[in-house]
Design a protein around this motif. Structure first.
Motif, short mmCIF file in Angstrom:
data_model
loop_
_atom_site.label_atom_id
_atom_site.label_comp_id
_atom_site.label_asym_id
_atom_site.label_seq_id
_atom_site.Cartn_x
_atom_site.Cartn_y
_atom_site.Cartn_z
N PRO A 283 0.45 -1.27 0.31
CA PRO A 283 -0.38 -0.22 0.14
C PRO A 283 0.22 1.37 0.12
N VAL A 284 0.06 2.23 -0.71
CA VAL A 284 1.23 3.44 -0.72
C VAL A 284 1.47 4.43 0.54
N ALA A 285 2.26 5.08 0.87
CA ALA A 285 2.60 5.79 2.70
C ALA A 285 3.03 6.93 2.24
N VAL A 286 3.04 7.36 2.91
CA VAL A 286 3.30 8.97 2.63
C VAL A 286 3.71 9.21 4.37
N SER A 287 4.25 10.08 4.52
CA SER A 287 5.52 10.26 5.72
C SER A 287 3.77 11.73 6.19
N ASP A 288 3.90 12.60 5.66
CA ASP A 288 2.36 13.28 6.05
C ASP A 288 2.25 14.26 4.77
N LEU A 289 1.55 14.95 5.26
CA LEU A 289 0.68 15.86 4.19
C LEU A 289 2.50 16.83 2.90
N ALA A 290 2.98 17.11 3.95
CA ALA A 290 4.03 18.06 3.61
C ALA A 290 5.17 17.17 2.22
N GLU A 291 4.75 16.01 2.66
CA GLU A 291 5.11 15.18 1.16
C GLU A 291 4.63 15.67 -0.25
N THR A 292 3.30 15.62 0.09
CA THR A 292 2.14 15.53 -1.38
C THR A 292 2.59 16.75 -1.71
N VAL A 293 2.63 17.50 -0.70
CA VAL A 293 2.81 19.74 -1.47
C VAL A 293 4.47 19.52 -1.53
N LEU A 294 5.44 18.90 -1.65
CA LEU A 294 6.89 18.99 -2.40
C LEU A 294 6.49 17.92 -2.87
N SER A 295 6.04 17.57 -3.04
CA SER A 295 5.61 17.02 -4.81
C SER A 295 4.81 17.53 -5.72
N ILE A 296 3.61 18.05 -5.26
CA ILE A 296 2.74 18.47 -5.88
C ILE A 296 3.70 20.63 -6.36
N GLU A 297 4.48 21.25 -5.67
CA GLU A 297 5.45 22.03 -5.81
C GLU A 297 6.33 22.11 -6.95
N ASP B 200 -8.47 24.14 -4.94
CA ASP B 200 -9.42 25.15 -4.29
C ASP B 200 -10.20 24.34 -3.21
N ARG B 201 -10.68 23.15 -3.71
CA ARG B 201 -11.77 22.88 -2.40
C ARG B 201 -10.66 22.47 -1.31
N THR B 202 -9.54 22.17 -1.27
CA THR B 202 -8.90 22.11 0.37
C THR B 202 -7.63 22.91 0.18
N SER C 235 -0.79 25.06 3.03
CA SER C 235 -0.07 25.15 2.46
C SER C 235 0.20 24.59 1.54
N LEU C 236 -0.57 23.41 0.91
CA LEU C 236 -1.12 23.64 -0.38
C LEU C 236 -1.47 24.71 -1.20
N LYS C 237 -2.87 25.20 -0.85
CA LYS C 237 -3.16 26.24 -1.62
C LYS C 237 -1.79 27.53 -1.11
N THR C 238 -0.95 27.36 -0.36
CA THR C 238 0.76 28.06 -0.23
C THR C 238 0.80 28.27 -1.88
N ALA C 239 1.54 26.81 -1.90
CA ALA C 239 1.79 26.09 -2.86
C ALA C 239 1.39 26.49 -4.11
N PHE C 240 -0.13 26.33 -4.56
CA PHE C 240 -0.49 26.89 -5.99
C PHE C 240 -0.36 28.55 -6.16
N THR C 241 -0.71 28.86 -4.77
CA THR C 241 -1.45 30.43 -5.74
C THR C 241 -0.08 31.23 -4.70
N GLN C 242 0.02 31.51 -4.45
CA GLN C 242 1.32 32.29 -3.94
C GLN C 242 2.87 32.48 -5.21
#
Length: 233
Positions: A76-90, A141-143, A149-156
């Motif tokens: 199963p896919v595992a991530v340490s926390d949402l910070a890992e996702t934010v880095l991927s999205i950045e 936008d929804r989340t 931090s995800l909003k910051t990565a995209f919006t700013q």
């Protein structure tokens, strides 16, 4: 040991698709792992065969929305926390093109007689980008309230600089009576509806992709062709 065999399992993209639907409907905080089972007709605990947590589910949903292949991820896919996702999205956001048509128009303005062509190029560039990334942007936008931090990565890092640049370009080119910034932003909103929100609006089902793209190309042109300023009395 984490499982890597997919024998008897659904494609991970199906789980990600279900997660994407749930997160865009309910947001991150209200979505539960059991919602994925309900979405796919599985038992409430079945999602844990694919992802170890809701954070991991969000991770694959975001990657799926961005068009990233999921086939190589171990289950199963595992991530340490949402910070890992934010880095991927950045990283994904940084890979997006930085508006070549708009940048060229700001750095090397066309002659006045070529203004219509310039505006059409900028509008089409925006439409094509939004049409390709709309599911990820809707997820942002929804989340946004649940994952600041995800909003910051995209919006700013992406949306805000673009808005500033297109308002600057429009202000330089506009010679009408209306408020230039408000008009520029209204044009962006119209293009956004055509490229994104039209796709989930049943009332707009008859509008084809070609028609929407052509209409988007005309949006900024129409706003720039507003009545000219009246001479001072």
């Amino acid at each position: 040991m984490r499982r890597s065999s997919r024998l008897g399992l659904r494609p991970l993209s199906e789980i990600a698709e279900a997660g994407l639907h749930c997160f865009t409907q309910r947001g991150f905080r209200l979505t539960q792992m059991s919602d994925i089972g309900a979405e796919l007709g599985m038992s409430p605990s079945a999602a844990y065969r694919y992802v170890e947590s809701k954070e991991a589910l969000f991770h694959i949903a975001a990657l799926h929305a961005a068009g990233t292949p999921l086939g190589g991820l171990p289950l199963p896919v595992a991530v340490s926390d949402l910070a890992e996702t934010v880095l991927s999205i950045e990283a994904i956001v940084h890979s997006w093109p930085r508006w070549p048509a708009l940048r060229a128009a700001l750095d090397h303005p066309s002659p006045v007689y070529s203004l219509e062509h310039e505006a059409e190029g900028i509008a089409t560039e925006l439409y094509d980008f939004l049409a390709a990334t709309w599911r990820l942007i809707v997820l942002f936008d929804r989340t946004a309230n649940d994952i600041p931090s995800l909003k910051t990565a995209f919006t700013q890092q992406y949306r805000a600089p673009y808005l500033a640049d297109i308002v600057t370009w429009f202000g330089r080119r506009y010679d009408g009576d209306g408020p230039a910034e408000a008009l520029a932003r209204s044009g962006i909103e119209a293009i956004s509806w055509l490229a994104m929100r039209r796709r989930t609006d049943p009332a707009a089902a008859s509008i084809t992709e070609e028609e929407a793209r052509r209409a988007a190309a005309r949006c900024l042109i129409a706003l720039l062709q507003a009545p000219q300023r009246r001479p001072a009395m």
